[in-house]
Design a protein around this motif. Structure first.
Motif, PDB file in Angstrom:
ATOM      1  N   PRO A   1       0.671  -1.447  -0.161  1.00  0.00           N
ATOM      2  CA  PRO A   1       0.556   0.315  -0.349  1.00  0.00           C
ATOM      3  C   PRO A   1       0.463   1.170  -0.131  1.00  0.00           C
ATOM      4  CG  PRO A   1      -0.696  -1.302   1.854  1.00  0.00           C
ATOM      5  CD  PRO A   1       0.883  -2.231   1.595  1.00  0.00           C
ATOM      6  N   THR A   2       0.263   2.319  -0.483  1.00  0.00           N
ATOM      7  CA  THR A   2       0.710   3.160  -0.585  1.00  0.00           C
ATOM      8  C   THR A   2       0.320   4.324  -0.234  1.00  0.00           C
ATOM      9  OG1 THR A   2       0.258   3.493  -2.530  1.00  0.00           O
ATOM     10  CG2 THR A   2       2.334   3.007  -2.573  1.00  0.00           C
ATOM     11  N   ALA A   3       0.497   6.021  -0.288  1.00  0.00           N
ATOM     12  CA  ALA A   3      -0.173   7.032   0.566  1.00  0.00           C
ATOM     13  C   ALA A   3      -0.665   7.968  -0.426  1.00  0.00           C
ATOM     14  CB  ALA A   3       0.767   8.143   1.408  1.00  0.00           C
ATOM     15  N   ARG A   4      -1.810   7.656  -1.257  1.00  0.00           N
ATOM     16  CA  ARG A   4      -2.441   8.146  -2.186  1.00  0.00           C
ATOM     17  C   ARG A   4      -2.857   9.908  -1.963  1.00  0.00           C
ATOM     18  NH1 ARG A   4      -4.476   2.177  -5.347  1.00  0.00           N
ATOM     19  NH2 ARG A   4      -5.311   4.447  -6.618  1.00  0.00           N
ATOM     20  N   MET A   5      -2.334  10.727  -2.575  1.00  0.00           N
ATOM     21  CA  MET A   5      -3.067  12.183  -2.749  1.00  0.00           C
ATOM     22  C   MET A   5      -2.809  12.928  -4.209  1.00  0.00           C
ATOM     23  SD  MET A   5      -1.318  13.275   1.036  1.00  0.00           S
ATOM     24  CE  MET A   5       0.367  12.068   0.374  1.00  0.00           C
ATOM     25  N   ASN A   6      -4.026  13.392  -4.013  1.00  0.00           N
ATOM     26  CA  ASN A   6      -3.468  14.825  -5.219  1.00  0.00           C
ATOM     27  C   ASN A   6      -2.691  15.161  -5.279  1.00  0.00           C
ATOM     28  OD1 ASN A   6      -4.846  16.469  -3.561  1.00  0.00           O
ATOM     29  ND2 ASN A   6      -7.239  15.742  -5.130  1.00  0.00           N
ATOM     30  N   ALA A   7      -1.984  15.889  -6.381  1.00  0.00           N
ATOM     31  CA  ALA A   7      -1.129  17.019  -5.790  1.00  0.00           C
ATOM     32  C   ALA A   7      -1.339  18.339  -4.865  1.00  0.00           C
ATOM     33  CB  ALA A   7      -1.455  18.120  -7.542  1.00  0.00           C
ATOM     34  N   GLU A   8      -2.770  18.679  -4.166  1.00  0.00           N
ATOM     35  CA  GLU A   8      -2.812  19.635  -3.947  1.00  0.00           C
ATOM     36  C   GLU A   8      -2.985  19.215  -2.472  1.00  0.00           C
ATOM     37  OE1 GLU A   8      -7.088  21.194  -4.401  1.00  0.00           O
ATOM     38  OE2 GLU A   8      -6.801  22.536  -2.328  1.00  0.00           O
TER      39      GLU A   8
ATOM     40  N   LEU B   1       4.926   4.654   4.736  1.00  0.00           N
ATOM     41  CA  LEU B   1       4.793   4.205   3.168  1.00  0.00           C
ATOM     42  C   LEU B   1       4.840   5.650   2.681  1.00  0.00           C
ATOM     43  CD1 LEU B   1       0.780   4.530   3.487  1.00  0.00           C
ATOM     44  CD2 LEU B   1       2.371   2.270   3.978  1.00  0.00           C
ATOM     45  N   VAL B   2       5.345   5.261   1.011  1.00  0.00           N
ATOM     46  CA  VAL B   2       5.318   6.011  -0.039  1.00  0.00           C
ATOM     47  C   VAL B   2       4.693   6.285  -0.577  1.00  0.00           C
ATOM     48  CG1 VAL B   2       6.666   5.711  -2.723  1.00  0.00           C
ATOM     49  CG2 VAL B   2       7.108   4.084  -0.719  1.00  0.00           C
ATOM     50  N   ALA B   3       4.660   7.826  -0.539  1.00  0.00           N
ATOM     51  CA  ALA B   3       3.247   8.405  -0.921  1.00  0.00           C
ATOM     52  C   ALA B   3       3.966   8.392  -2.872  1.00  0.00           C
ATOM     53  CB  ALA B   3       4.103  10.117  -0.470  1.00  0.00           C
TER      54      ALA B   3
ATOM     55  N   LEU C   1       1.424  10.059  -5.912  1.00  0.00           N
ATOM     56  CA  LEU C   1       0.794  11.366  -6.691  1.00  0.00           C
ATOM     57  C   LEU C   1      -0.818  10.562  -7.312  1.00  0.00           C
ATOM     58  CD1 LEU C   1       0.060  14.555  -7.671  1.00  0.00           C
ATOM     59  CD2 LEU C   1       1.551  13.730  -9.865  1.00  0.00           C
ATOM     60  N   ASP C   2      -1.523  10.755  -6.887  1.00  0.00           N
ATOM     61  CA  ASP C   2      -2.458  10.076  -7.589  1.00  0.00           C
ATOM     62  C   ASP C   2      -4.389  11.046  -7.588  1.00  0.00           C
ATOM     63  OD1 ASP C   2      -5.275   9.246  -8.352  1.00  0.00           O
ATOM     64  OD2 ASP C   2      -4.634   6.985  -6.746  1.00  0.00           O
ATOM     65  N   GLU C   3      -4.527  12.040  -9.085  1.00  0.00           N
ATOM     66  CA  GLU C   3      -5.150  12.935  -8.790  1.00  0.00           C
ATOM     67  C   GLU C   3      -6.688  12.241  -8.600  1.00  0.00           C
ATOM     68  OE1 GLU C   3      -4.699  15.962  -8.464  1.00  0.00           O
ATOM     69  OE2 GLU C   3      -2.836  15.957  -9.383  1.00  0.00           O
ATOM     70  N   THR C   4      -6.932  10.697  -8.743  1.00  0.00           N
ATOM     71  CA  THR C   4      -8.356  10.492  -8.727  1.00  0.00           C
ATOM     72  C   THR C   4      -8.775  10.818  -7.194  1.00  0.00           C
ATOM     73  OG1 THR C   4      -8.153   8.032  -8.413  1.00  0.00           O
ATOM     74  CG2 THR C   4      -7.955   8.994 -10.855  1.00  0.00           C
ATOM     75  N   VAL C   5      -7.414  11.079  -5.892  1.00  0.00           N
ATOM     76  CA  VAL C   5      -8.451  11.085  -4.333  1.00  0.00           C
ATOM     77  C   VAL C   5      -8.793  12.544  -4.326  1.00  0.00           C
ATOM     78  CG1 VAL C   5      -7.456  11.287  -2.262  1.00  0.00           C
ATOM     79  CG2 VAL C   5      -6.380   9.267  -4.424  1.00  0.00           C
TER      80      VAL C   5
END
Ligand SMILES: Cc1cc2nc3c(=O)[nH]c(=O)nc-3n(C[C@H](O)[C@H](O)[C@H](O)COP(=O)(O)O)c2cc1C
Ligand code: SF4
Ligand code: FES
Lengths: 443, 157, 775
Positions: C707-714, C738-740, C742-746
């Motif tokens: 698992p990663t830590a998914r976040m959008n750019a903001e 965790l590894v961050a 970038l996931d714009e769908t979050v």
């Protein structure tokens, strides 16, 4: 540049000015877009146009010779949404190079023909699929499209009639099979050019699943003239069931290879003379009269033929696309067939089993014979493989690959047998070489 | 991945097709990418696929189906010689042999200086001009006798 | 349309093909590329038949029937054509059936016996095709065997919804491959193995493990998601060698997900618990059953005796059988405790006691294909429910308008009508907006509580789709059930259903998400969340791994660590259970016990064990029965699992009664949306239950990645991290590095961190507040 004769020029009328008279102004000057203008301004009904084409007995110039007017009448009249007309300029059949010249010297005749077709069938969009290797022609066609758009012959509300038709060019990128009409549609859709099983036919399920009519470049280019002169007049130029004139692409061992427009029914001998006769005064050995897919015809039979669908068919071959490949006595028939068989194997789209496997097998056997490794039963094997391919594939490429093999073996079986037995060509290699004239050209 | 110039050209191609049929522009887009980059790397194919919203393997199918795409690097000039029957009858095969000898390479090979790649082509729809060859998919050369070939090679140097 | 095939008459609807007609009257026409669930390619040409008046043989799979057509499948012309095709198919195909993995179940081999010639007339070198590595599940080692039928390619495009395999090149060099050596990642990929008529695509875990004729085929039911896929479990020497789909058009059609196909590898894993264990001097020791049971009996009696029944809690996995869940609740209740549940991932239980019936899908699975519109709320659809998603995919391809209200816009590979992706806190408001839009469109008064909602264009589009057409459905997904305001979402869905006339229901997380209700495993005191929030002295765990399966694993684990007694009925002995359990009782997984699952549509499907239990493992229902007896509890004298089942579901197999999604007395109170950073937790497909967690090949897939830590750019910028950086993720007292990504769908203000994984087990609530800082 090709040498172009014109006995009764309809298509090649534009070719007279050579490479300089292709522009819209030149085309209009020789009466271009008059047919389209008349149809739209006089508000002629769609049926009128289709009827004239029916009366002309124009048969598709792409190879199959299907009556064009009949094909157009298959398009559903009351279909909601887009319908398409597509022009097949994929011309990849070895020996055929007429569409290239048509687009080069007279692109507006194709555009006008397509616009008239679109009007007759209620189509709103069209594409011209242009053979990959003729980039310069594609660019010219794009330019011609711009001219036509700017002059109001294409686009929205053409000539103020309320009729709209958008036409675009699509550039191929090297696949013979895309000349097959449904492969061509797949290709425009951005896929591999793999033919579709028919039915459904394009008229009901074509480009993007919409009703579509596909015709050859020359077919479309004939349309303005048919409408200008009348369908009956066009028919009378040719002979019964073989209406109009036809462009023949003459290549091979002749003095002046090129495109020649003659009325259907013109004797082969006349055509041969127009093309400057046999090179070096040598004797005709064989002729492939309708593009590489049509069966080869030995010299004696060929010299008796007239150039039309019926006569060529009686001679055991097909008029096809009108590509006349002339071979003189320096030709090794095994080598000629080997090259053709390689072509069909290489160009098989690969989807159906008999064609994918069979064309490769045919090539391997012919290749073996040509390279002195033929076996006693190879000719029977070839015959058997071709019967297992023919009529069992999705598209006609399987047949196209088989017919040359069958006809070459049938007419030149001795030469094949000689190869198998003596492990070399019946025609000495240096004679073959001399025949090509490549190395003597400089001398 | 591609220059804005190329992207603009691709956009122009996309505009030829209905809005929901972007994939129709894939052949043109791959050709444009190849023209810019010299050949089609996996990255270039994937880029085009993403640009047009299609699966990368679908773009790859197209790139490997049509034989004018180069999926391996080629020389600055790619010379495709037609050897199909009509050309063969009037010297296409001989022209190929002549070129091989002159360049010291075989088909599908590139000269050591990276200048010229030699390919055997299929019918180019110009049999009346036989023997024909085509430079970089774009420039058709007709009636290629030894003299003409020499001239062409000198020009490409 | 009337058609005659080999003299037999068939009547088929307009548009049928000769193949359809032949299947109807039971005439066999040989074929390879044709498959009833795939589009027609007509490329293999094996099905050529003679049709009266047709000059050439025609492919039966693609030729439409015309009235009065006469077909001959065995005439000289037909046989000659079929033999010709067979010869072509074989010329480049290796003729080494004895060493081919497909040998014995190869359609080419079968047909070659009937149609093949003797010696090959093809004496050239055969085609060489290189093998490909496409991941741990599918083997493409033997691609020279491929006959180019393109079934696998069409499956990807049409059923899986993602084109991963393609046929590159052309002519006889055509080759099936992925894009530059990529893996095949579809969660339905294994079906391509079944579809491949030859030995080109084979099962990598099964490769050369057994010959097909050595295998006994036994029926079973999938223990994974709520679809209840029918399985054919194939067994040799008391070992499960592989799992294949068993066709049931109404349930799984002819497919199964990879989870179902490959989870069997866990059955023989070294982690299997084969003997009871008890904690002696701080460490677990293997003991005999009587000792273990004796220990449990005494310990339970002791705690209940001294502290009362409420000191005990029982938690069952929703993947356990109906019989097991039923007996566990019976046992816990008989011991005087109301602390029983089977919904470890739930957070909001406020609808308990207000339900109109057993919550279910709201319609039959087979009705999905006829829907005009569907709305799925709160679901990681594709990974949560691969085959359910597949049904919606087919629907969307035809005419159905499928919309999603989701947390994070994962591509469901469905042609969506509309999608709104919001943070968990906003989900109720987003659904409320659809409710309000529907009410407004229909001119109804808007329910109280929705005054402040202002429907956006997307909610209006969704509402409109639900108002159009004959049959429409609203589905609440796993995340909606796990949501902190699950009851609000339920109430909103009921209201939306009322306004629109759509059905409404739950997709359900696990094989017995409906069955648990049927088994009456609902709390009368503490529920699955509370039993850990208010630690108990004793826990009985049935097939559940709380550190991975609970809504708040941190809280569950601390309660378990503190407890005086933890008894775990489990097939596995590895993992955290070793830290907290005092007794491990080896229970049989679904292949080693009889039992029942009630799927999402309320279909009760019973199954038998397909092999004997491994080692000393015993069926869970038997263990619970014996415990009941040893504890002198009444009503534990069962002789068979059927007897248990008949007590709880007297109608037996078929659809259970009492289904209903109504909800009484839940007022609509939309929560305020907080400003804090919020976690979105999906349950990764190969972490969803104890079995898949231990399936070796599945654990090597892309879906099993850490698992990663998914976040959008903001959000990434706010927390001061960048794509690929290490971040420290904290919830309450727990944290994980965790590894961050970038996931714009979050959605903004959210961090997507998967649950159910060892790497994130230290964290807290699935949709709780979360903290992220650079590590
Ligand atoms: C293998 C194959 C190649 C073909 N190539 C061409 C072609 O290059 N140009 C063309 O006009 N038609 C070609 N055709 C014929 C087309 O399928 C189609 O019949 C034709 O474009 C219809 O136009 P027409 O009716 O005007 O002739 C080919 C057919 C086959 C089977
Ligand atoms: S006959 Fe050959 S080219 Fe035509 S569809 Fe079949 S495989 Fe493709
Ligand atoms: S099954 Fe009909 S062509 Fe393959």
């Amino acid at each position: 540049m090709a040498i172009l004769g014109a006995i009764n020029p309809m298509l090649s009328v534009g070719l007279e000015g050579g490479d300089k008279a292709w522009r819209l102004a030149d085309y209009v000057r020789r009466g271009g877009y008059a047919a389209l203008r008349r149809i739209l301004e006089e508000k002629l009904p769609q049926e009128y146009v289709i009827n004239e084409v029916k009366k002309s007995v124009l048969r598709g110039r792409g190879g199959a010779g299907f009556p064009t007017g009949l094909k157009w009448s298959f398009m559903p009249r009351s279909f909601p949404g887009d319908k398409y007309v597509v022009c097949n300029s994929d011309e990849g059949e070895p020996g055929t190079f007429k569409d290239r010249d048509l687009l080069r010297y007279d692109p507006h005749s194709v555009i006008e023909g397509m616009a008239i077709a679109a009007f007759a069938m209620g189509a709103t969009r069209g594409y011209n699929y242009i053979h990959g290797e003729i980039w310069e022609i594609y660019e010219r066609f794009e330019e011609a499209l711009d001219e036509a758009r700017a002059a109001g012959f294409l686009g929205k509300d053409i000539l103020g009639s309320g009729f709209s038709f958008e036409l675009f060019a699509h550039h191929g990128y090297g696949a013979y099979i895309c000349g097959e009409e449904t492969a061509l549609l797949e290709s425009i859709e951005g896929k591999k050019g793999q033919p579709r099983f028919k039915p459904p036919f394009p008229a009901s399920f074509g480009l993007y699943g919409k009703p579509t009519t596909i015709n050859n470049t020359e077919t479309f280019a004939s349309i303005p003239y048919i409408l200008n002169l009348g369908g009956e007049h066009f028919l009378e130029v040719g002979k019964a069931n073989n209406g109009g004139t036809k462009l023949f692409s003459v290549s091979g061992h002749v003095n002046r290879p090129g495109n020649y427009e003659v009325p259907l029914g013109t004797p082969f001998v006349t055509l041969l003379e127009m093309a400057g006769g046999m090179r070096g005064g040598r004797k005709l050995k064989a002729c492939i009269p309708g593009g590489s897919s049509s069966p080869v015809v030995p010299a004696a039979t060929m010299m008796e033929c007239t150039m039309d669908y019926d006569s060529i068919s009686k001679a055991g071959s097909m008029l096809g696309s009108g590509a006349v490949i002339v071979m003189d006595e320096t030709t090794c028939m095994v080598k000629a067939l080997e090259r053709l068989s390689f072509f069909y194997y290489e160009e098989s789209c690969g989807q159906c089993t008999p064609c994918r496997e069979g064309t490769n097998w045919l090539y391997k056997v012919v290749h073996r014979i040509e390279h002195g490794q033929g076996r006693g039963d190879d000719l029977d094997l070839l015959a058997s493989i071709t019967t297992n391919i023919m009529g069992r594939t999705i598209c006609a490429l399987g047949d196209a690959a088989s017919m040359p093999v069958q006809s070459f073996v049938k007419h030149y079986g001795d030469e094949f047998a000689y190869h198998i037995e003596h492990k070399k060509c019946l025609v000495p290699v240096d004679v073959q070489r001399a025949g090509s004239g490549f190395f003597t050209a400089t001398v | 991945m591609l220059t804005s110039e190329s992207l603009k050209r691709i956009d122009r191609e996309i505009a030829k097709y209905p809005a929901d049929q972007k994939q129709s522009a894939v052949m043109a887009a791959l050709a444009i990418a190849q023209q810019e980059r010299g050949w089609l790397s996996s990255e270039a194919i994937e880029f085009v696929a993403a640009y047009l919203g299609m699966a990368p393997i679908a773009a790859y199918e197209v790139a490997t189906f049509y034989n004018m795409y180069d999926l391996e690097p080629v020389g600055k000039y790619k010379l495709s010689v037609c050897t199909n029957l009509p050309c063969m009858l009037t010297g296409g095969v001989d022209a190929g042999e002549y070129l091989k000898r002159k360049l010291g390479i075989g088909y599908n090979e590139t000269t050591p200086d990276g200048l010229i790649t030699l390919k055997e082509g299929e019918c180019m729809g110009a049999c009346g001009d036989a023997p024909v060859m085509i430079v970089n998919n774009r420039r058709m050369c007709s009636w290629m006798n030894p003299e003409q070939i020499d001239k062409l090679l000198a020009e490409l140097k | 349309m009337e058609i005659e095939i080999d003299g037999k008459v068939a009547h088929v609807p307009d548009g049928s093909t000769i193949m359809d007609a032949a299947q109807q009257i039971g005439a066999y026409i040989p074929h390879f590329c044709y498959h009833k669930k795939l589009s027609i390619a007509a490329n293999c040409r094996m099905c050529l038949v003679q049709v009266e008046k047709a000059p050439k043989p025609l492919p039966a799979c693609a030729t439409p029937v015309t009235n009065g057509m006469k077909v001959f499948t065995h005439s000289d012309l037909a046989i000659k054509a079929q033999k010709g095709v067979m010869e072509f198919l074989l010329i480049n195909h290796p003729l080494d059936c004895p060493i081919c993995d497909q040998g014995g179940e190869c359609q080419l081999q079968d047909l070659a016996v009937g149609y093949g010639g003797g010696a090959s007339r093809f004496q050239e070198a055969k085609r060489v095709v290189f093998h490909k590595d496409v991941g741990p599940l599918i083997s493409m080692q033997e691609m020279a065997r491929c006959i180019h039928c393109t079934r696998c390619v069409r499956f990807g495009q049409e059923v899986a919804g993602v084109m991963e395999l393609g046929m590159a090149n052309r002519n006889m060099h055509s080759e099936i491959m992925t894009f530059v050596g990529r893996s095949v990642d579809s969660e339905l990929s294994g079906n391509m193995i079944d579809l491949c008529p030859v030995g080109a695509l084979t099962s990598r875990p099964f490769r050369y493990a057994a010959r097909s004729w050595e295998l006994a085929r036994r029926k079973s039911i999938s223990p994974h998601d709520s679809l209840g896929a029918n399985l054919s479990v194939q067994v040799k020497n008391n070992v499960v060698m592989r799992v294949l789909p068993r066709e049931n058009e109404d349930v799984n059609e002819c497919w199964i997900a990879d989870r179902e196909r490959f989870s069997y590898e866990a059955l023989g894993s070294p982690a299997r618990l084969t003997k009871p264990m008890i904690r002696v001097d701080g460490s677990l020791r293997e003991v005999d059953w009587n000792i273990a049971l004796d220990y449990v009996t005494h310990a339970l009696k002791d705690i209940v005796g001294s502290s009362g029944g409420q000191a005990l809690a029982g938690l069952a996995s929703p993947h356990a059988t109906l019989e097991e869940i039923y007996l566990l609740q019976k046992l816990v209740r008989a011991l005087g405790s109301g602390n029983i549940d089977f919904r470890p991932r739930r957070r909001d239980f406020s609808s308990d006691g207000k339900l109109g019936g057993v919550p279910w899908l709201g319609l039959r699975l087979s009705e999905i294909k006829d829907l005009d519109a569907a709305l799925v709320v709160g679901s990681f659809l594709r990974k949560d429910h691969p085959l359910f998603a597949q049904r919606l995919r087919q629907l969307a391809k035809k005419w159905g308008k499928v919309s999603l209200l989701s947390l994070g816009a994962d591509d469901p590979l469905i042609k969506l009508h509309a999608q709104l992706s919001v943070s968990p806190a906003e989900l109720p408001r987003a659904l409320a907006a659809v409710v309000k839009a529907a009410a407004q469109l229909k001119g109804e008064t808007v329910a109280a509580g929705l005054e402040s909602i202002d429907p956006c264009a997307v909610s209006q589009a969704i509402a409109r789709s639900l108002l159009d057409g004959e049959k429409r459905a609203i589905f609440l997904g796993n995340a909606a059930e796990q949501h902190p305001q699950a009851a609000q979402l339920h109430a909103l869905a009921v209201e939306l259903a009322r306004i629109t006339g759509a059905s409404c229901g739950f997709i359900g997380e696990a094989a017995n998400s409906v069955g648990g209700y049927v088994a009456k495993a609902l709390p009368t005191a503490l529920n699955a969340y509370e039993m850990f929030a208010q630690p108990r002295q004793a826990y009985v765990l049935l097939g559940v791994e709380p550190e991975l399966d609970c809504h708040d694993p941190q809280q569950a684990l601390s309660a378990l660590r503190e407890a005086r007694l933890v008894v775990s009925l489990t097939p596995f002995k590895d993992g955290t259970v070793r830290d907290y359990a005092d007794v491990l009782l080896p229970t049989a997984p679904f292949t080693e016990t009889s039992g029942s699952f009630v799927n999402a549509e309320g279909r009760l499907q019973s199954f038998k064990g397909v092999v004997r239990p491994l080692g000393d493992a015993r069926p869970g229902w038997k263990v619970l029965r014996v415990l009941g007896n040893l504890l002198d509890l009444p009503g534990f004298d069962y002789e068979s699992s059927e007897q248990v089942r008949d007590e709880v579901a007297p109608a037996g197999e078929g659809f259970v009664s009492g289904l209903g999604n109504g909800l009484n007395g839940v007022a609509l109170v939309l929560p305020a949306t907080g400003a804090a950073l919020q976690r979105i937790a999906d349950v990764p497909i190969y972490q969803s239950d104890p079995l898949v967690r231990r399936a070796a090949a599945l654990q090597r897939t892309t879906d099993a990645a850490l698992p990663t830590a998914r976040m959008n750019a903001e959000t990434l910028a706010t927390v001061g991290a960048s794509d690929g950086a290490s971040v420290r993720v904290k919830q309450c007292s727990g944290e994980a590095v965790l590894v961050a990504r970038l996931d714009e769908t979050v959605p903004v203000g959210c961090v997507r961190v998967a649950a159910a994984h060892r790497a994130t087990a230290a964290l807290g609530e699935m949709f709780g507040a979360i903290n992220v800082e650079r590590a």
